[in-house]
Design a protein around this motif. Structure first.
Motif, mmCIF file in Angstrom:
data_model
loop_
_atom_site.group_PDB
_atom_site.id
_atom_site.type_symbol
_atom_site.label_atom_id
_atom_site.label_comp_id
_atom_site.label_asym_id
_atom_site.label_seq_id
_atom_site.Cartn_x
_atom_site.Cartn_y
_atom_site.Cartn_z
ATOM 1 N N ASP A 105 0.831 -1.209 0.000
ATOM 2 C CA ASP A 105 0.000 0.000 0.000
ATOM 3 C C ASP A 105 0.867 1.261 0.000
ATOM 4 O OD1 ASP A 105 -2.376 1.401 -0.081
ATOM 5 O OD2 ASP A 105 -2.595 1.487 2.094
ATOM 6 N N VAL A 106 1.854 1.265 -0.908
ATOM 7 C CA VAL A 106 2.767 2.401 -1.043
ATOM 8 C C VAL A 106 2.756 2.864 -2.495
ATOM 9 C CG1 VAL A 106 5.156 3.187 -0.901
ATOM 10 C CG2 VAL A 106 4.271 1.597 0.816
ATOM 11 N N THR A 107 2.673 4.176 -2.703
ATOM 12 C CA THR A 107 2.762 4.735 -4.049
ATOM 13 C C THR A 107 4.075 5.500 -4.174
ATOM 14 O OG1 THR A 107 0.355 4.951 -4.237
ATOM 15 C CG2 THR A 107 1.699 6.274 -5.737
ATOM 16 N N TYR A 108 4.899 5.063 -5.110
ATOM 17 C CA TYR A 108 6.213 5.676 -5.297
ATOM 18 C C TYR A 108 6.151 6.761 -6.364
ATOM 19 C CZ TYR A 108 8.149 1.774 -2.638
ATOM 20 O OH TYR A 108 8.426 0.870 -1.637
ATOM 21 N N ASP A 109 6.552 7.973 -5.965
ATOM 22 C CA ASP A 109 6.803 9.027 -6.933
ATOM 23 C C ASP A 109 8.310 9.203 -7.030
ATOM 24 O OD1 ASP A 109 7.484 10.287 -4.557
ATOM 25 O OD2 ASP A 109 5.856 11.745 -4.639
ATOM 26 N N VAL A 110 8.758 10.236 -7.727
ATOM 27 C CA VAL A 110 10.198 10.424 -7.937
ATOM 28 C C VAL A 110 10.944 10.524 -6.610
ATOM 29 C CG1 VAL A 110 11.951 11.995 -8.852
ATOM 30 C CG2 VAL A 110 9.897 11.499 -10.203
ATOM 31 N N GLU A 111 10.433 11.320 -5.689
ATOM 32 C CA GLU A 111 11.130 11.550 -4.430
ATOM 33 C C GLU A 111 11.158 10.298 -3.557
ATOM 34 O OE1 GLU A 111 13.411 13.321 -1.577
ATOM 35 O OE2 GLU A 111 12.996 13.951 -3.636
ATOM 36 N N LEU A 112 10.051 9.602 -3.470
ATOM 37 C CA LEU A 112 10.012 8.398 -2.635
ATOM 38 C C LEU A 112 10.878 7.291 -3.233
ATOM 39 C CD1 LEU A 112 8.861 7.306 -0.039
ATOM 40 C CD2 LEU A 112 6.877 6.456 -1.319
ATOM 41 N N ALA A 113 10.926 7.217 -4.553
ATOM 42 C CA ALA A 113 11.793 6.232 -5.206
ATOM 43 C C ALA A 113 13.257 6.523 -4.895
ATOM 44 C CB ALA A 113 11.559 6.246 -6.717
ATOM 45 N N ARG A 114 13.615 7.800 -4.918
ATOM 46 C CA ARG A 114 14.998 8.166 -4.598
ATOM 47 C C ARG A 114 15.341 7.795 -3.162
ATOM 48 N NH1 ARG A 114 17.804 11.538 -1.988
ATOM 49 N NH2 ARG A 114 15.959 12.624 -1.190
ATOM 50 N N LYS A 115 14.400 8.034 -2.245
ATOM 51 C CA LYS A 115 14.632 7.688 -0.846
ATOM 52 C C LYS A 115 14.735 6.172 -0.656
ATOM 53 C CE LYS A 115 12.446 11.757 1.240
ATOM 54 N NZ LYS A 115 11.319 12.249 2.089
ATOM 55 N N LYS A 116 13.931 5.431 -1.413
ATOM 56 C CA LYS A 116 13.891 3.976 -1.273
ATOM 57 C C LYS A 116 15.167 3.324 -1.799
ATOM 58 C CE LYS A 116 12.109 -0.260 -1.066
ATOM 59 N NZ LYS A 116 11.870 -0.985 0.214
ATOM 60 N N TRP A 117 15.623 3.733 -2.989
ATOM 61 C CA TRP A 117 16.746 3.046 -3.629
ATOM 62 C C TRP A 117 18.033 3.855 -3.660
ATOM 63 C CZ3 TRP A 117 11.747 2.401 -5.885
ATOM 64 C CH2 TRP A 117 11.202 1.127 -5.680
ATOM 65 N N GLY A 118 17.985 5.098 -3.280
ATOM 66 C CA GLY A 118 19.204 5.889 -3.181
ATOM 67 C C GLY A 118 19.686 6.496 -4.472
ATOM 68 N N VAL A 119 18.924 6.335 -5.550
ATOM 69 C CA VAL A 119 19.290 6.920 -6.845
ATOM 70 C C VAL A 119 18.036 7.515 -7.479
ATOM 71 C CG1 VAL A 119 21.236 5.371 -7.268
ATOM 72 C CG2 VAL A 119 18.936 4.718 -8.048
ATOM 73 N N GLN A 120 18.223 8.398 -8.455
ATOM 74 C CA GLN A 120 17.099 8.943 -9.200
ATOM 75 C C GLN A 120 16.518 7.855 -10.107
ATOM 76 O OE1 GLN A 120 15.828 11.843 -8.659
ATOM 77 N NE2 GLN A 120 17.451 12.792 -7.438
ATOM 78 N N PRO A 121 15.227 7.910 -10.412
ATOM 79 C CA PRO A 121 14.645 6.897 -11.298
ATOM 80 C C PRO A 121 15.397 6.730 -12.617
ATOM 81 C CG PRO A 121 12.896 8.145 -10.266
ATOM 82 C CD PRO A 121 14.193 8.825 -9.867
ATOM 83 N N GLU A 122 15.885 7.838 -13.175
ATOM 84 C CA GLU A 122 16.598 7.728 -14.457
ATOM 85 C C GLU A 122 17.968 7.061 -14.311
ATOM 86 O OE1 GLU A 122 17.113 12.082 -13.056
ATOM 87 O OE2 GLU A 122 15.532 10.547 -13.073
ATOM 88 N N GLN A 123 18.412 6.863 -13.063
ATOM 89 C CA GLN A 123 19.677 6.162 -12.807
ATOM 90 C C GLN A 123 19.466 4.701 -12.422
ATOM 91 O OE1 GLN A 123 20.961 8.889 -9.637
ATOM 92 N NE2 GLN A 123 22.710 9.481 -10.911
ATOM 93 N N PHE A 124 18.208 4.288 -12.322
ATOM 94 C CA PHE A 124 17.924 2.973 -11.758
ATOM 95 C C PHE A 124 18.461 1.835 -12.624
ATOM 96 C CE2 PHE A 124 15.341 -0.620 -10.318
ATOM 97 C CZ PHE A 124 15.523 -0.507 -8.948
ATOM 98 N N ILE A 125 18.408 1.995 -13.944
ATOM 99 C CA ILE A 125 18.946 0.960 -14.825
ATOM 100 C C ILE A 125 20.442 0.789 -14.589
ATOM 101 C CG2 ILE A 125 19.362 0.308 -17.235
ATOM 102 C CD1 ILE A 125 16.845 1.913 -17.945
ATOM 103 N N ASP A 126 21.159 1.894 -14.489
ATOM 104 C CA ASP A 126 22.603 1.833 -14.249
ATOM 105 C C ASP A 126 22.901 1.286 -12.851
ATOM 106 O OD1 ASP A 126 22.948 2.827 -16.755
ATOM 107 O OD2 ASP A 126 23.523 4.841 -16.127
#
Length: 212
Positions: A105-126
């Motif tokens: 029951d969590v919705t990830y936006d850009v900021e929450l994704a960065r907090k969760k994984w430590g990188v920006q979404p556009e860096q996630f593939i790398d």
């Protein structure tokens, strides 16, 4: 609020471009349990009963179907919600794209994704190219963990920039990326969701009827 468009994407039990590129991709996964397998036809019936189109594409994964429909929807000016608990979709999150993890029951936006994984979404593939992914059997770069991957991307921005300046790195990171450059590039390919799948249906075919 009922969305204007929607679809449920399914995998197809056939080789994909990833398994052809890297036969070990997802090779360690166990067979689907029989008591789950027999439920699959009923899942199709439930999806149809709710009026959601079901989309499959041989040679691609459901992730690629979702990625393609997401791109098309954003280009058409829509906001998109991807319903999944799969972290791979973090790479698609952006100003118009969120990911709803219904399991938590969590919705990830850009900021929450960065907090969760430590990188920006556009860096996630790398990030996955460096770290790898045990779930999908993506190798990554041996010797580089979460902290190393996030530190490198924070300092250099992208995998290409890291590899272009590998001689300036120090210690374990320099050795690992020098020895496993090709493995990093392969891992990036495997981790990248294809957003240009040649689907037979477009957004117009995904409009949702009123609830029966």
């Amino acid at each position: 609020k009922r969305p204007a468009f929607g679809a449920v994407a399914f995998d197809v039990s056939a080789p994909t471009f990833r398994s052809k590129e890297y036969p070990e991709y997802k090779a360690h996964r166990s067979r689907m349990p029989d008591d789950l397998r027999v439920q699959l036809p009923y899942i199709d019936k439930v999806v149809a009963a709710f009026g959601f189109p079901a989309v499959r594409m041989p040679g691609y994964e459901a992730d690629d179907v979702i990625g393609t429909l997401t791109r098309e929807a954003v280009e058409a000016g829509h906001d998109v919600v991807i319903v999944s608990s799969d972290k791979d979709f973090a790479q698609l999150i952006g100003p118009s794209v969120r990911m709803f993890d219904s399991m938590r029951d969590v919705t990830y936006d850009v900021e929450l994704a960065r907090k969760k994984w430590g990188v920006q979404p556009e860096q996630f593939i790398d990030y996955l190219a460096l770290l790898g992914d045990k779930v999908d059997n993506i190798p990554g770069v041996p010797g580089i963990g979460k902290k190393g991957a996030t530190t490198l991307l924070e300092a250099h921005g992208s995998l290409d920039a890291i590899l272009a300046t590998v001689e300036t790195l120090k210690g374990r990171a320099k050795k690992a990326l020098t020895e496993h450059r090709e493995l990093a590039l392969l891992s990036r390919t495997l981790a990248t969701i294809d957003q240009h799948v040649p689907l037979e249906t477009g957004l117009k075919g995904l409009s949702l009827p009123d609830v029966d």
